[in-house]
Design an enzyme around this catalytic site. Sequence first.
Site, PDB file in Angstrom:
ATOM      1  N   SER A   1       0.650  -1.088  -0.004  1.00  0.00           N
ATOM      2  CA  SER A   1       0.047   0.000   0.146  1.00  0.00           C
ATOM      3  C   SER A   1       0.960   1.143   0.160  1.00  0.00           C
ATOM      4  O   SER A   1       2.111   1.149   0.235  1.00  0.00           O
ATOM      5  CB  SER A   1      -1.024  -0.057   1.219  1.00  0.00           C
ATOM      6  OG  SER A   1      -0.143   0.210   2.398  1.00  0.00           O
TER       7      SER A   1
ATOM      8  N   SER B   1       0.742   3.788   2.234  1.00  0.00           N
ATOM      9  CA  SER B   1       0.765   4.647   3.431  1.00  0.00           C
ATOM     10  C   SER B   1       2.175   5.328   3.691  1.00  0.00           C
ATOM     11  O   SER B   1       2.319   6.061   4.737  1.00  0.00           O
ATOM     12  CB  SER B   1       0.119   3.716   4.484  1.00  0.00           C
ATOM     13  OG  SER B   1       1.345   2.706   4.882  1.00  0.00           O
TER      14      SER B   1
ATOM     15  N   LYS C   1       5.136   1.325   9.715  1.00  0.00           N
ATOM     16  CA  LYS C   1       4.715   2.579   9.740  1.00  0.00           C
ATOM     17  C   LYS C   1       5.890   3.027  10.420  1.00  0.00           C
ATOM     18  O   LYS C   1       6.981   2.532  11.026  1.00  0.00           O
ATOM     19  CB  LYS C   1       3.642   2.954  10.943  1.00  0.00           C
ATOM     20  CG  LYS C   1       2.176   2.383  10.355  1.00  0.00           C
ATOM     21  CD  LYS C   1       1.770   2.867   9.306  1.00  0.00           C
ATOM     22  CE  LYS C   1       0.313   2.228   8.878  1.00  0.00           C
ATOM     23  NZ  LYS C   1      -0.255   2.770   7.514  1.00  0.00           N
TER      24      LYS C   1
ATOM     25  N   SER D   1      -3.084   6.981   5.504  1.00  0.00           N
ATOM     26  CA  SER D   1      -2.551   5.992   6.212  1.00  0.00           C
ATOM     27  C   SER D   1      -3.279   5.614   7.478  1.00  0.00           C
ATOM     28  O   SER D   1      -3.771   6.489   8.270  1.00  0.00           O
ATOM     29  CB  SER D   1      -1.150   6.632   6.803  1.00  0.00           C
ATOM     30  OG  SER D   1      -0.702   5.764   7.686  1.00  0.00           O
TER      31      SER D   1
END
Length: 250
Positions: A42, A44, A105, A196
């Site tokens: 993804s 994010s 993250k 995100s």
Amino acid sequence: MSEKLNNVRTSAFAENFRTIGYALLIALVIRALFFQPFNIPSGSMIPTLLIGDYLFVAKYSYGYSKHSLPFSPPIFDGRILARQPHRGDVVVFKVPTDNRTDFIKRLIGLPGDKIQMKHGVLYINGTAVPRVRVEDFVRRDEFGNVQRVPQYRETLPDGVSYTTLDLIDESVTDNTGVYVVPPDHYFMMGDNRDNSNDSRVQSVVGYVPYENLVGKAETIFFSTDGSAHFWEIWNWPSAIRWNRIFSWVD
């Protein structure tokens, strides 16, 4: 003669089976204790990590928990050989809402920190994190249209610096309440701030327990822009992002 030949074949089969078993065991040990490959599905973490990046995650960076092992078997609690993560690390962790799904993250908040977003600016313990506008991030959509996205360089209190995107001005997650990070938990955010699901979304991620940390993202070992299918071997060279291979994750 036939019996002897059968014995030789049986012995060869057993030897091959043992070799494969040893190889699988070694691979499992390496994956559990040292490095785990991880791919980015993804956007994010754009611009730090792009969809199609493949990277190694260092499992030893924070010590080992049950989540260091495949399928997170409940064989022990806490961490062994524990090491504390640092603010700014790019971390793979198990999402605490299901303890199964891997997310990646950036670690923004340490235990006891107060985290807040005001008009797109990150505040840590009441102080705005400095951010400077830099050259726009340029990307193409699936139809070939060029999109320019505002890009900022943030510098955390301990000096870690990285770039973030601001896709939407005054988005929902650009303005939040104050998050107080509980003991033994961490606050994670994606660098692509308006795209995100992270600790700002408490129902999806929330605060991440120390036990849920899997490892620190270290090196991109392969990257593809997705323009070539697996069977289109002739298109592989143009699809590979050669400039990202063997680059460090900052």
